[in-house]
Design a protein around this motif. Structure first.
Motif, PDB file in Angstrom:
ATOM      1  N   THR A  77      -8.118 -27.901  34.507  1.00  0.00           N
ATOM      2  CA  THR A  77      -7.991 -29.320  34.172  1.00  0.00           C
ATOM      3  C   THR A  77      -9.021 -29.654  33.096  1.00  0.00           C
ATOM      4  O   THR A  77     -10.209 -29.383  33.272  1.00  0.00           O
ATOM      5  CB  THR A  77      -8.238 -30.193  35.424  1.00  0.00           C
ATOM      6  N   LYS A  95       2.115 -28.083  27.996  1.00  0.00           N
ATOM      7  CA  LYS A  95       1.912 -28.608  29.350  1.00  0.00           C
ATOM      8  C   LYS A  95       0.434 -28.487  29.680  1.00  0.00           C
ATOM      9  O   LYS A  95      -0.148 -27.407  29.565  1.00  0.00           O
ATOM     10  CB  LYS A  95       2.752 -27.790  30.335  1.00  0.00           C
ATOM     11  N   SER A  97      -3.078 -30.297  32.093  1.00  0.00           N
ATOM     12  CA  SER A  97      -3.596 -31.202  33.117  1.00  0.00           C
ATOM     13  C   SER A  97      -4.894 -31.797  32.590  1.00  0.00           C
ATOM     14  O   SER A  97      -5.813 -31.048  32.241  1.00  0.00           O
ATOM     15  CB  SER A  97      -3.846 -30.412  34.402  1.00  0.00           C
ATOM     16  N   GLY A 116       3.102 -32.261  31.938  1.00  0.00           N
ATOM     17  CA  GLY A 116       1.696 -32.215  32.311  1.00  0.00           C
ATOM     18  C   GLY A 116       1.343 -33.343  33.262  1.00  0.00           C
ATOM     19  O   GLY A 116       2.219 -34.088  33.707  1.00  0.00           O
ATOM     20  N   GLU A 117       0.053 -33.469  33.558  1.00  0.00           N
ATOM     21  CA  GLU A 117      -0.388 -34.557  34.433  1.00  0.00           C
ATOM     22  C   GLU A 117      -1.645 -35.210  33.886  1.00  0.00           C
ATOM     23  O   GLU A 117      -2.475 -34.565  33.245  1.00  0.00           O
ATOM     24  CB  GLU A 117      -0.609 -34.061  35.862  1.00  0.00           C
TER      25      GLU A 117
END
Length: 186
Positions: A77, A95, A97, A116-117
């Motif tokens: 992350t 993609k 995080s 992604g986040e």
């Protein structure tokens, strides 16, 4: 026991709290102050220190910079104590995080569309209290326009400092010091 008179008025130059009165920022400081104290993780201490920083010292990170910095750490992350901004020059967003103080609307949409986040720093604290599988990143601090004007005076020999000029044209600061035919060329 004597009083240390020599260092009586010596004050630490570092911030011990943010100057901002943003309640959400102050809650994050409260959280990371607790984590920095209660865990052995250096990650939390660094995040806390960056939460104290002024906005000038929390430069934004663009999506393109984020993509290039995280291409070898896809499972981790990316943590930015600052803003993530969109970059239209980047065609394909990988993609990823990310966790940040703030993410612009365009950047958030592109990260989520890529699968992604986007996390907030308090969500990150729940997921990784010690900063495991996280990589701390930050933007270029000297990328501001104002920094180009700092340094040795413009026009002095060996200086590449940008002058404060009203306009960049034929009639503005193009004579002595700018042309060899008018005295000297710097």
């Amino acid at each position: 026991m004597a009083i240390d008179i020599a260092n009586k008025h010596v004050k630490s130059k570092n911030r011990s709290a943010p100057v901002s009165d943003n309640v959400y920022l102050l809650l994050l400081v409260k959280l990371y102050r607790y984590l920095a104290r209660r865990t052995d993780s250096n990650f939390n201490k660094v995040v806390l220190k960056r939460l104290y920083m002024s906005r000038v010292n929390r430069p934004p990170v663009s999506l393109s910079r984020l993509a290039s910095l995280t291409k070898n750490a896809t499972a981790k992350t990316a943590v930015i104590v600052g803003t993530i901004t969109d970059d239209e020059r980047l065609d394909v967003v990988p993609k990823m995080s990310v966790a940040a103080l703030r993410v612009t609307k365009g950047a958030r949409a592109r990260i989520l569309n890529a699968g992604g986040e986007v996390l907030t720093l308090d969500q990150l604290a729940q997921r990784a209290p010690t900063g495991s599988n996280c990589v701390l990143l930050r933007g270029e601090r000297n990328a501001r326009e104002a920094v180009k004007h700092f340094g040795k005076g413009p026009g002095t020999p060996g200086s590449s400092t940008k002058p404060y000029v009203r306009s960049k044209g034929r009639k503005f600061e193009r004579a002595r010091g700018r042309r060899a035919s008018r005295g000297f060329k710097n």
